[in-house]
Motif scaffolding. Structure first.
Motif, PDB file in Angstrom:
ATOM      1  N   GLN A 181      -1.412   9.026 -15.210  1.00 42.52           N
ATOM      2  CA  GLN A 181      -1.210  10.210 -14.380  1.00 42.52           C
ATOM      3  C   GLN A 181       0.086  10.929 -14.770  1.00 42.52           C
ATOM      4  O   GLN A 181       0.969  10.348 -15.408  1.00 42.52           O
ATOM      5  N   PRO A 182       0.213  12.203 -14.382  1.00 39.23           N
ATOM      6  CA  PRO A 182       1.408  12.975 -14.757  1.00 39.23           C
ATOM      7  C   PRO A 182       2.631  12.559 -13.958  1.00 39.23           C
ATOM      8  O   PRO A 182       2.569  11.704 -13.076  1.00 39.23           O
ATOM      9  N   ALA A 183       3.757  13.198 -14.282  1.00 39.47           N
ATOM     10  CA  ALA A 183       5.026  13.029 -13.563  1.00 39.47           C
ATOM     11  C   ALA A 183       5.440  11.566 -13.504  1.00 39.47           C
ATOM     12  O   ALA A 183       5.482  10.962 -12.422  1.00 39.47           O
ATOM     13  N   PRO A 184       5.786  10.953 -14.637  1.00 38.03           N
ATOM     14  CA  PRO A 184       6.193   9.539 -14.623  1.00 38.03           C
ATOM     15  C   PRO A 184       7.402   9.298 -13.740  1.00 38.03           C
ATOM     16  O   PRO A 184       8.329  10.104 -13.694  1.00 38.03           O
ATOM     17  N   LEU A 185       7.382   8.163 -13.049  1.00 39.15           N
ATOM     18  CA  LEU A 185       8.477   7.795 -12.159  1.00 39.15           C
ATOM     19  C   LEU A 185       9.366   6.715 -12.769  1.00 39.15           C
ATOM     20  O   LEU A 185      10.436   6.425 -12.245  1.00 39.15           O
ATOM     21  N   HIS A 186       8.921   6.102 -13.855  1.00 35.92           N
ATOM     22  CA  HIS A 186       9.752   5.164 -14.602  1.00 35.92           C
ATOM     23  C   HIS A 186      10.692   5.937 -15.530  1.00 35.92           C
ATOM     24  O   HIS A 186      10.339   7.031 -15.999  1.00 35.92           O
ATOM     25  N   PRO A 187      11.862   5.393 -15.845  1.00 34.56           N
ATOM     26  CA  PRO A 187      12.723   6.004 -16.867  1.00 34.56           C
ATOM     27  C   PRO A 187      12.037   5.983 -18.235  1.00 34.56           C
ATOM     28  O   PRO A 187      11.194   5.119 -18.509  1.00 34.56           O
ATOM     29  N   GLN A 188      12.419   6.907 -19.113  1.00 34.18           N
ATOM     30  CA  GLN A 188      11.853   6.935 -20.455  1.00 34.18           C
ATOM     31  C   GLN A 188      12.449   5.842 -21.340  1.00 34.18           C
ATOM     32  O   GLN A 188      11.755   5.273 -22.184  1.00 34.18           O
ATOM     33  N   VAL A 242       0.838  -1.197   0.000  1.00 38.64           N
ATOM     34  CA  VAL A 242       0.000   0.000   0.000  1.00 38.64           C
ATOM     35  C   VAL A 242       0.873   1.247   0.000  1.00 38.64           C
ATOM     36  O   VAL A 242       0.609   2.212  -0.727  1.00 38.64           O
ATOM     37  N   GLN A 243       1.920   1.220   0.806  1.00 36.34           N
ATOM     38  CA  GLN A 243       2.776   2.399   0.926  1.00 36.34           C
ATOM     39  C   GLN A 243       3.373   2.805  -0.415  1.00 36.34           C
ATOM     40  O   GLN A 243       3.441   3.990  -0.747  1.00 36.34           O
ATOM     41  N   ARG A 244       3.797   1.822  -1.214  1.00 27.06           N
ATOM     42  CA  ARG A 244       4.426   2.171  -2.491  1.00 27.06           C
ATOM     43  C   ARG A 244       3.427   2.867  -3.422  1.00 27.06           C
ATOM     44  O   ARG A 244       3.811   3.756  -4.189  1.00 27.06           O
ATOM     45  N   VAL A 245       2.162   2.482  -3.350  1.00 30.91           N
ATOM     46  CA  VAL A 245       1.144   3.153  -4.156  1.00 30.91           C
ATOM     47  C   VAL A 245       0.898   4.569  -3.636  1.00 30.91           C
ATOM     48  O   VAL A 245       0.813   5.527  -4.415  1.00 30.91           O
ATOM     49  N   ALA A 246       0.788   4.718  -2.323  1.00 28.56           N
ATOM     50  CA  ALA A 246       0.590   6.045  -1.738  1.00 28.56           C
ATOM     51  C   ALA A 246       1.748   6.973  -2.078  1.00 28.56           C
ATOM     52  O   ALA A 246       1.554   8.163  -2.373  1.00 28.56           O
ATOM     53  N   ILE A 247       2.960   6.442  -2.063  1.00 25.67           N
ATOM     54  CA  ILE A 247       4.145   7.237  -2.403  1.00 25.67           C
ATOM     55  C   ILE A 247       4.071   7.691  -3.858  1.00 25.67           C
ATOM     56  O   ILE A 247       4.333   8.862  -4.175  1.00 25.67           O
ATOM     57  N   SER A 248       3.717   6.783  -4.749  1.00 25.66           N
ATOM     58  CA  SER A 248       3.601   7.138  -6.165  1.00 25.66           C
ATOM     59  C   SER A 248       2.566   8.232  -6.380  1.00 25.66           C
ATOM     60  O   SER A 248       2.819   9.223  -7.095  1.00 25.66           O
ATOM     61  N   LEU A 249       1.400   8.086  -5.774  1.00 23.23           N
ATOM     62  CA  LEU A 249       0.350   9.101  -5.916  1.00 23.23           C
ATOM     63  C   LEU A 249       0.817  10.457  -5.397  1.00 23.23           C
ATOM     64  O   LEU A 249       0.558  11.499  -6.020  1.00 23.23           O
ATOM     65  N   THR A 250       1.504  10.444  -4.270  1.00 22.54           N
ATOM     66  CA  THR A 250       1.981  11.702  -3.689  1.00 22.54           C
ATOM     67  C   THR A 250       3.042  12.337  -4.565  1.00 22.54           C
ATOM     68  O   THR A 250       3.040  13.568  -4.785  1.00 22.54           O
ATOM     69  N   GLU A 251       3.975  11.535  -5.075  1.00 25.18           N
ATOM     70  CA  GLU A 251       5.019  12.067  -5.949  1.00 25.18           C
ATOM     71  C   GLU A 251       4.432  12.667  -7.224  1.00 25.18           C
ATOM     72  O   GLU A 251       4.967  13.642  -7.770  1.00 25.18           O
ATOM     73  N   LYS A 252       3.333  12.116  -7.697  1.00 28.23           N
ATOM     74  CA  LYS A 252       2.682  12.622  -8.895  1.00 28.23           C
ATOM     75  C   LYS A 252       1.746  13.787  -8.597  1.00 28.23           C
ATOM     76  O   LYS A 252       1.150  14.363  -9.514  1.00 28.23           O
ATOM     77  N   ASN A 253       1.599  14.093  -7.308  1.00 32.42           N
ATOM     78  CA  ASN A 253       0.730  15.180  -6.869  1.00 32.42           C
ATOM     79  C   ASN A 253      -0.715  14.944  -7.315  1.00 32.42           C
ATOM     80  O   ASN A 253      -1.413  15.862  -7.758  1.00 32.42           O
ATOM     81  N   VAL A 254      -1.143  13.687  -7.195  1.00 31.29           N
ATOM     82  CA  VAL A 254      -2.492  13.294  -7.584  1.00 31.29           C
ATOM     83  C   VAL A 254      -3.346  13.167  -6.328  1.00 31.29           C
ATOM     84  O   VAL A 254      -3.009  12.388  -5.429  1.00 31.29           O
ATOM     85  N   PRO A 255      -4.448  13.890  -6.238  1.00 26.93           N
ATOM     86  CA  PRO A 255      -5.308  13.754  -5.062  1.00 26.93           C
ATOM     87  C   PRO A 255      -5.990  12.390  -5.038  1.00 26.93           C
ATOM     88  O   PRO A 255      -6.359  11.837  -6.079  1.00 26.93           O
ATOM     89  N   PHE A 256      -6.139  11.837  -3.844  1.00 25.02           N
ATOM     90  CA  PHE A 256      -6.804  10.546  -3.707  1.00 25.02           C
ATOM     91  C   PHE A 256      -7.403  10.420  -2.315  1.00 25.02           C
ATOM     92  O   PHE A 256      -6.940  11.046  -1.361  1.00 25.02           O
ATOM     93  N   ASN A 257      -8.437   9.615  -2.228  1.00 27.93           N
ATOM     94  CA  ASN A 257      -9.034   9.261  -0.943  1.00 27.93           C
ATOM     95  C   ASN A 257      -8.401   7.960  -0.468  1.00 27.93           C
ATOM     96  O   ASN A 257      -7.888   7.174  -1.263  1.00 27.93           O
ATOM     97  N   ARG A 258      -8.466   7.722   0.835  1.00 28.24           N
ATOM     98  CA  ARG A 258      -7.829   6.525   1.382  1.00 28.24           C
ATOM     99  C   ARG A 258      -8.703   5.952   2.487  1.00 28.24           C
ATOM    100  O   ARG A 258      -9.130   6.674   3.404  1.00 28.24           O
ATOM    101  N   THR A 259      -8.985   4.667   2.395  1.00 21.95           N
ATOM    102  CA  THR A 259      -9.747   3.955   3.418  1.00 21.95           C
ATOM    103  C   THR A 259      -8.895   2.809   3.940  1.00 21.95           C
ATOM    104  O   THR A 259      -8.387   2.002   3.151  1.00 21.95           O
ATOM    105  N   THR A 260      -8.734   2.743   5.248  1.00 23.04           N
ATOM    106  CA  THR A 260      -7.941   1.687   5.878  1.00 23.04           C
ATOM    107  C   THR A 260      -8.874   0.634   6.444  1.00 23.04           C
ATOM    108  O   THR A 260      -9.836   0.952   7.152  1.00 23.04           O
ATOM    109  N   ILE A 261      -8.584  -0.643   6.108  1.00 25.96           N
ATOM    110  CA  ILE A 261      -9.416  -1.735   6.586  1.00 25.96           C
ATOM    111  C   ILE A 261      -8.587  -2.675   7.459  1.00 25.96           C
ATOM    112  O   ILE A 261      -7.359  -2.630   7.453  1.00 25.96           O
TER     113      ILE A 261
END
Length: 227
Positions: A75-82, A14-33
């Motif tokens: 989403q913007p701001a790719p984190l993979h190399p081109q 989960v953390q790696r996805v949250a990190i990616s979203l934050t780095e891309k500056n993409v707003p998201f909701n989060r529910t913890t179960i």
């Protein structure tokens, strides 16, 4: 498209996805179960019964690797190399990070000293491979933060707690890995991917495993009540 991350408080995937979203500056909701008490609606959208799951509008995407690739494509701001070769290599190192997480799980769940020592050796070997690969820094591929960094941020977070128990020598004599760890620890997206209660929750989780590591933790607590 509204993005909604279904989370578990301790899950490194989960953390790696949250990190990616934050780095891309993409707003998201989060529910913890609670994975020990999965709600019925979660069972319907997670065929494997695991987190993370990302709701994209009215669609659900499960498995962190699939979610990360979806975010790269939409989403913007790719984190993979081109470069295609470098991108494929990074995907390989992401799998290496997942294998490292598997070894960490084996380390904290090891039932006896023999299995425990084998997992220590396996983890130590993986960090030796990383030490030989890293060059320059501060991140995996130099100055540019990538998805490999998003994967290893949660890996290193485990050691903030593990090192309260004992020094198992995982990073000893590996200055490039240690420098990488420091850079990731200071990254806001990695720091904020978990709640402030994460260290306490992880400690309790590890202590309750009734494993070889749990016994070491109980001993550490007897010697240091503040641990």
């Amino acid at each position: 498209m509204t993005l909604h991350l279904i989370s578990h408080a301790l899950c490194p995937y989960v953390q790696r996805v949250a990190i990616s979203l934050t780095e891309k500056n993409v707003p998201f909701n989060r529910t913890t179960i609670d994975l020990a008490n999965k709600p019925d609606w979660f069972r319907k959208i997670s065929p494997l019964g695991k987190t993370p799951v990302l709701r994209a509008g009215d669609q659900a995407i499960f498995e962190s690797s699939a979610i990360l690739e979806f975010l790269e494509e939409t989403q913007p701001a790719p984190l993979h190399p081109q470069d295609p070769v470098a991108r494929a290599q990074h995907r390989g190192w992401i799998e290496f990070g997942s294998a490292t997480l598997t070894d960490i799980a084996g380390f904290y769940a090891a039932p006896d000293a023999h299995v425990f020592a084998a997992k220590v050796a396996s983890l130590t070997a993986k960090f030796s491979v990383l030490e030989d690969h890293l060059n320059g820094g501060p991140y995996f591929a130099g100055g540019r933060f990538s998805l490999v960094d998003a994967v290893f941020g949660p890996v290193f977070r485990y050691f903030d707690t593990i090192e309260r128990i004992d020094d198992f020598g995982f990073l000893t004599g590996r200055p490039r890995v240690q420098a990488w760890r420091r850079a990731l620890t200071e990254r806001p997206s990695i720091r904020d991917a978990v709640s402030e209660k994460y260290p306490e929750m992880l400690w309790t989780f590890l202590l309750n495993r009734q494993s070889h590591l749990s016994a070491k933790m109980a001993h550490a607590q007897q010697g240091n009540p503040a641990a």
